[in-house]
Design a protein around this motif. Structure first.
Motif, mmCIF file in Angstrom:
data_model
loop_
_atom_site.group_PDB
_atom_site.id
_atom_site.type_symbol
_atom_site.label_atom_id
_atom_site.label_comp_id
_atom_site.label_asym_id
_atom_site.label_seq_id
_atom_site.Cartn_x
_atom_site.Cartn_y
_atom_site.Cartn_z
ATOM 1 N N GLY A 1 1.187 -17.448 -19.745
ATOM 2 C CA GLY A 1 0.896 -18.242 -18.771
ATOM 3 C C GLY A 1 1.400 -19.734 -18.879
ATOM 4 N N ILE A 2 1.591 -20.206 -19.824
ATOM 5 C CA ILE A 2 2.301 -21.543 -19.860
ATOM 6 C C ILE A 2 3.726 -21.447 -19.233
ATOM 7 N N GLY A 3 4.319 -20.251 -19.521
ATOM 8 C CA GLY A 3 5.710 -20.226 -18.979
ATOM 9 C C GLY A 3 5.670 -20.123 -17.294
ATOM 10 N N LEU A 4 4.685 -19.335 -16.839
ATOM 11 C CA LEU A 4 4.219 -19.348 -15.397
ATOM 12 C C LEU A 4 3.977 -20.563 -14.767
ATOM 13 N N ALA A 5 3.079 -21.253 -15.500
ATOM 14 C CA ALA A 5 2.565 -22.760 -15.068
ATOM 15 C C ALA A 5 3.953 -23.619 -14.927
ATOM 16 N N GLN A 6 4.542 -23.558 -15.973
ATOM 17 C CA GLN A 6 6.006 -24.308 -15.918
ATOM 18 C C GLN A 6 6.937 -24.070 -14.617
ATOM 19 N N ARG A 7 6.766 -22.855 -14.028
ATOM 20 C CA ARG A 7 7.384 -22.497 -12.989
ATOM 21 C C ARG A 7 6.751 -23.172 -11.586
ATOM 22 N N GLY A 8 5.573 -23.566 -11.972
ATOM 23 C CA GLY A 8 4.922 -23.936 -10.418
ATOM 24 C C GLY A 8 3.835 -23.050 -10.188
ATOM 25 N N HIS A 9 3.531 -22.038 -10.946
ATOM 26 C CA HIS A 9 2.409 -21.179 -10.426
ATOM 27 C C HIS A 9 1.120 -21.886 -11.069
ATOM 28 N N ARG A 10 0.153 -21.662 -10.327
ATOM 29 C CA ARG A 10 -1.465 -22.020 -10.739
ATOM 30 C C ARG A 10 -1.967 -21.303 -11.583
ATOM 31 N N VAL A 11 -2.078 -21.603 -13.061
ATOM 32 C CA VAL A 11 -2.420 -20.735 -13.841
ATOM 33 C C VAL A 11 -3.960 -20.832 -14.540
ATOM 34 N N THR A 12 -4.858 -20.223 -14.579
ATOM 35 C CA THR A 12 -6.015 -20.549 -15.361
ATOM 36 C C THR A 12 -6.331 -19.321 -16.510
#
Length: 374
Positions: free
Chosen positions: A30-41
């Protein structure tokens, strides 16, 4: 890199006090995807260790849920509200319960998102209800090993083409260090003698992790190798039983139950040998951590372990539930520092080649793009 930015919810209904390998995977993912610009909950049980640890990341958005059953309308409503507020198009689910909750929220609240099952173990049962649930509502299953994929396929409710195998990776920037960085910390924290040989084991205290077999092996080695100490990191329902077994064998001066540490990396770097005596292990992220730290390993030849380590190159592998073989392997590694050094170096190279977080996120993004156009 993904072609599209996604709105993603990671759902994990793990019990409040539990933190394990799959929770760690969800954190990394999740944190990796958020750092790529995805909106993660991240959605999970209110007051859980899972949400507490996730909340420590500045990128994290969390949605606490009141979880009291698989079908509780309050839980379904809260999940639907979190999904709707973030315009979720992909929901990644840990447990079978999570898949059910995801489908109920999607159906009864008229939402539109893909459901991806991300199990760390095969908890599905060969029942008509599970077959219906997975065959009808799961768009993709992402698992960390071929062993786990094959086990789930054998259950008969998901076809092979709906699986993706993506090994779990770690952030290389967090695993840069040397043994000297944490050795003094380790010795002082646990009041160990300077010549102590430290065997590290970490994970939940549950039967499938095989801690009791390591205690049996330590009993066999007690007289021959008096400078070996065993450090158990983690917690779980079997901790009291394991501590009583250590006491019965008069090994209390050799064993340390170190608890669940928020940052255990210094300990991994500072240990002499990692021992993983599991009897069931679909993957083993702790083995990736050991390789990242250059720590040689003794482990069992079960599940996904042979996919993670390389036998006789980064680890000695033995058959599970065999304390005598485990004791022999530990003793061999204790007495052979050249082998330990070689295994440690080979492990670090394997980690860099196969288990970097960046590679895992690249592959995961490609899967998310694919499932959206199916």
């Amino acid at each position: 890199m993904a072609q599209t930015t996604h709105n993603i919810l990671l759902l994990n209904s793990i019990e409040a006090g539990v933190w394990g390998g799959l929770e760690h995977w969800m954190e990394l993912t999740g944190i990796g995807l958020a750092q790529r610009g995805h909106r993660v909950t991240f959605a999970g049980r209110e007051g859980s260790v899972f949400l507490r640890r996730i909340s420590a990341h500045p990128e994290a958005v969390v949605a606490p849920l009141t979880i009291s059953g698989d079908f509780h309308p309050t839980t379904v409503r809260q999940l639907a509200e979190a999904a709707s507020a973030a315009s979720i198009d992909l929901m990644l689910c840990n447990f079978v319960k999570d898949v059910r909750l995801a489908e109920l929220a999607r159906t009864f609240h008229h939402l539109n998102y893909r459901i991806i099952w991300t199990p760390g173990v095969n908890l599905a049962k060969k029942t008509l209800s599970h077959k219906f649930l997975f065959s009808r509502f799961v768009d993709m299953a992402i698992v960390p090993s071929n062993a786990l994929r094959d086990d789930i396929i054998a259950s008969g409710f998901l076809s092979p083409e709906r699986f993706e195998v993506i090994p779990i990776g770690l952030d290389e920037t967090l695993w840069r260090g040397t043994r000297d960085d944490g050795r003094r910390f380790l010795m002082d924290r646990y009041d160990l003698p300077d010549d102590a040989f430290v065997c590290l084991t970490s994970g939940r205290f549950v039967p499938q992790k095989g801690h009791q077999h390591l205690i049996e092996a330590a009993r066999l080695l007690a007289d021959r190798q008096p400078n070996i100490f065993y450090l158990f990191l983690g917690d779980g329902p079997r901790q009291t039983d394991l501590m009583e077994l250590v006491k019965r064998y008069e090994l209390t001066d050799r064993f340390i139950f170190g608890g669940l540490l928020d940052d255990h990396r210094r300990i991994v770097f500072a240990a002499d040998l990692y021992v993983h005596p599991a009897v069931i292990e679909p993957y083993g992220i702790v083995l990736v951590e050991a390789m990242a730290a250059g720590l040689p390993t003794v482990a069992t030849r079960v599940g996904g372990i042979p996919e993670v380590v390389v036998e006789n190159e980064t680890a000695l592998l033995i058959n599970p539930a065999d304390p005598a073989a485990l004791a022999e392997a530990i003793e061999r590694m204790t007495l052979d520092h050249r082998r330990r050094d070689a295994f440690g170096l080979a492990g670090r190279e394997r980690f860099r080649a196969c288990f970097r977080l960046e590679t895992m996120i690249d592959r995961l993004e490609a899967c998310l793009d694919e499932v959206m156009v199916r």
